[in-house]
Design an enzyme around this catalytic site. Sequence first.
Site, mmCIF file in Angstrom:
data_model
loop_
_atom_site.group_PDB
_atom_site.id
_atom_site.type_symbol
_atom_site.label_atom_id
_atom_site.label_comp_id
_atom_site.label_asym_id
_atom_site.label_seq_id
_atom_site.Cartn_x
_atom_site.Cartn_y
_atom_site.Cartn_z
ATOM 1 N N LYS A 54 16.066 14.028 -57.655
ATOM 2 C CA LYS A 54 15.259 13.657 -56.485
ATOM 3 C C LYS A 54 15.586 14.502 -55.256
ATOM 4 C CE LYS A 54 12.899 9.583 -57.524
ATOM 5 N NZ LYS A 54 13.622 8.950 -58.641
ATOM 6 N N SER A 79 15.255 1.805 -52.722
ATOM 7 C CA SER A 79 16.612 1.305 -52.913
ATOM 8 C C SER A 79 17.341 2.224 -53.873
ATOM 9 C CB SER A 79 16.573 -0.115 -53.472
ATOM 10 O OG SER A 79 15.744 -0.134 -54.608
ATOM 11 N N GLU A 205 9.081 6.506 -71.246
ATOM 12 C CA GLU A 205 9.204 5.337 -70.368
ATOM 13 C C GLU A 205 10.025 4.256 -71.070
ATOM 14 O OE1 GLU A 205 5.428 4.561 -67.641
ATOM 15 O OE2 GLU A 205 4.876 4.493 -69.758
ATOM 16 N N GLY A 209 8.347 -1.126 -69.390
ATOM 17 C CA GLY A 209 7.617 -0.595 -68.236
ATOM 18 C C GLY A 209 6.740 0.581 -68.623
ATOM 19 N N ASP A 211 3.691 1.504 -68.110
ATOM 20 C CA ASP A 211 2.414 1.558 -67.385
ATOM 21 C C ASP A 211 1.721 2.912 -67.510
ATOM 22 O OD1 ASP A 211 4.783 2.057 -65.551
ATOM 23 O OD2 ASP A 211 3.169 2.988 -64.421
ATOM 24 N N SER A 305 17.879 13.094 -66.040
ATOM 25 C CA SER A 305 17.396 13.056 -64.654
ATOM 26 C C SER A 305 18.397 12.604 -63.613
ATOM 27 C CB SER A 305 16.145 12.178 -64.572
ATOM 28 O OG SER A 305 16.435 10.871 -65.030
HETATM 29 C C1 LIG Z 1 13.136 8.484 -59.786
HETATM 30 C C2 LIG Z 1 13.829 8.694 -61.077
HETATM 31 C C3 LIG Z 1 13.111 8.882 -62.277
HETATM 32 C C4 LIG Z 1 11.602 8.785 -62.348
HETATM 33 O O1 LIG Z 1 10.997 9.811 -61.608
HETATM 34 P P1 LIG Z 1 9.447 9.749 -61.212
HETATM 35 O O2 LIG Z 1 9.221 10.973 -60.424
HETATM 36 O O3 LIG Z 1 9.263 8.492 -60.396
HETATM 37 O O4 LIG Z 1 8.672 9.679 -62.468
HETATM 38 C C5 LIG Z 1 13.812 9.150 -63.432
HETATM 39 N N1 LIG Z 1 15.164 9.214 -63.435
HETATM 40 C C6 LIG Z 1 15.898 9.044 -62.315
HETATM 41 C C7 LIG Z 1 17.373 9.148 -62.403
HETATM 42 C C8 LIG Z 1 15.252 8.792 -61.088
HETATM 43 O O5 LIG Z 1 15.990 8.606 -59.980
#
Ligand SMILES: *Cc1c(COP(=O)(O)O)cnc(C)c1O
Length: 322
Positions: A54, A79, A205, A209, A211, A305
Site C-alpha cells: 500500500k 483501520s 479472495e 468475501g 464479492d 501483499s
Molecule cells: C489492502 C490489502 C490487500 C487488498 O488490496 P486491494 O487493493 O484493496 O485489492 C491485500 N493485502 C494486503 C496486505 C492489503 O493491505
Amino acid sequence: MTLAISFADIEAAAARLRGFAHRTPVMTSRTADELTGAKLFFKCENLQKMGAFKFRGAFNALAQFTLQQREKGAIAYSSGNHAQAIALAARLLGMPAVIVMPQDAPPLKIAATRGYGAEVILYDRYTQDREALGRQLASERGMTLIPPYDHPHVMAGQGTAALELIEDAGSLDLLLVCVGGGGLISGCATAAKHLLPACRVIGVEPEAGNDVQQSLRKGEIVHIDVPRTIADGAQTQHAGQLTFPVIQALVDDVLTVSDAQLVRTMRFFMERMKLVVEPTGCLGAAAALEGVLPVRGLRVGVIVSGGNIDAERYARLLLEAR
Ligand SMILES: *Cc1c(COP(=O)(O)O)cnc(C)c1O
C-alpha cells in the site's frame, strides 16, 4: 470505455517511487516448487516500507499533489495498511496527514499511525459514518482525501509491484494476486498484460468475501455484508467504480481460498521461507500451494501483499490450526 490507468501510468509511478519505496526481493523456494510442480516467484511486499504494497499507491498519489494540496495535506479513513501508508508517505513528502480510524482499532495500529507523524481522529463505528466524517474533515481543513483503492494514482502505484516482479523473474505463465477492493490487481494486471500478453492474471479472495468473483460472474459490482474472515485486508464489501472495469477487461478469473488454507500458507512461509506474512498476504500463495488451481509445469508469479500482524495474533492463528 477507457480504463482508469494505462501501462504508461505505472512506468511513471515507478519513476516517482525510485529511492522512496523498497525494491522488494523476489524469493523462490525449492520446497514450494517440489510441492506444486511449478516454478514459483514470490514478490515479497511484506518486506515493503510499512509492511505492505500500500505504500506504493499512497506515495504515488501524494507525490502528485499540487503545492497547495501539499500545504494542506492528505486525509484517509482506514483501520488497516492504507492508514499507515498515507501517514508514512505524507511524512516522507513533508506534508500533514489526518487518519480517521475506528475507536476500537488495535491500539498497536493507532500507535504505529501516530508514530509516522499523522494526526489520528477516532470515530465510533456503530454511530458515526466514517465517509461522511472524512468528507467533512477534508472540506473543513482543505485536505485531499485519498481512498484505499478506487483512485487512478493509487492503482498505478500498486501496479509497480508486478512491473518489478516481471523485470526480476522474467516470463510468467500465471500471476496470482490478492483481491480486496481491487487496487492491487487492477494495477498488476495492467502491468502484466502489457509486458506479457499471454500471462493469465488470477485474483484470489477469501471464501467468505468473494464479492469480486460474484461481480465478475454477474457483470456488475456486487455489494456484500462485511465478510467474516481472518483476511482483514480483504474485508471490502465491493470493488471500486474504477477498479472493476479494469478487472473485467484484464483479469482472467477470481478464485477463493478458505481461512484454514490461509493459515497453512502462513505457516509454510514461516517454516520454509522465514517470512512473516499476514493472512491477507497469503491469498495468492494459498491458491498455488493448496492446489486451488492447476500450476504444474508453469512459471507462476505470486504477489505476497503484506506482513502486518501482531505477534499474539500470529502465534494464536498458527497454534489453533495445528
Ligand atoms: C489492502 C490489502 C490487500 C487488498 O488490496 P486491494 O487493493 O484493496 O485489492 C491485500 N493485502 C494486503 C496486505 C492489503 O493491505
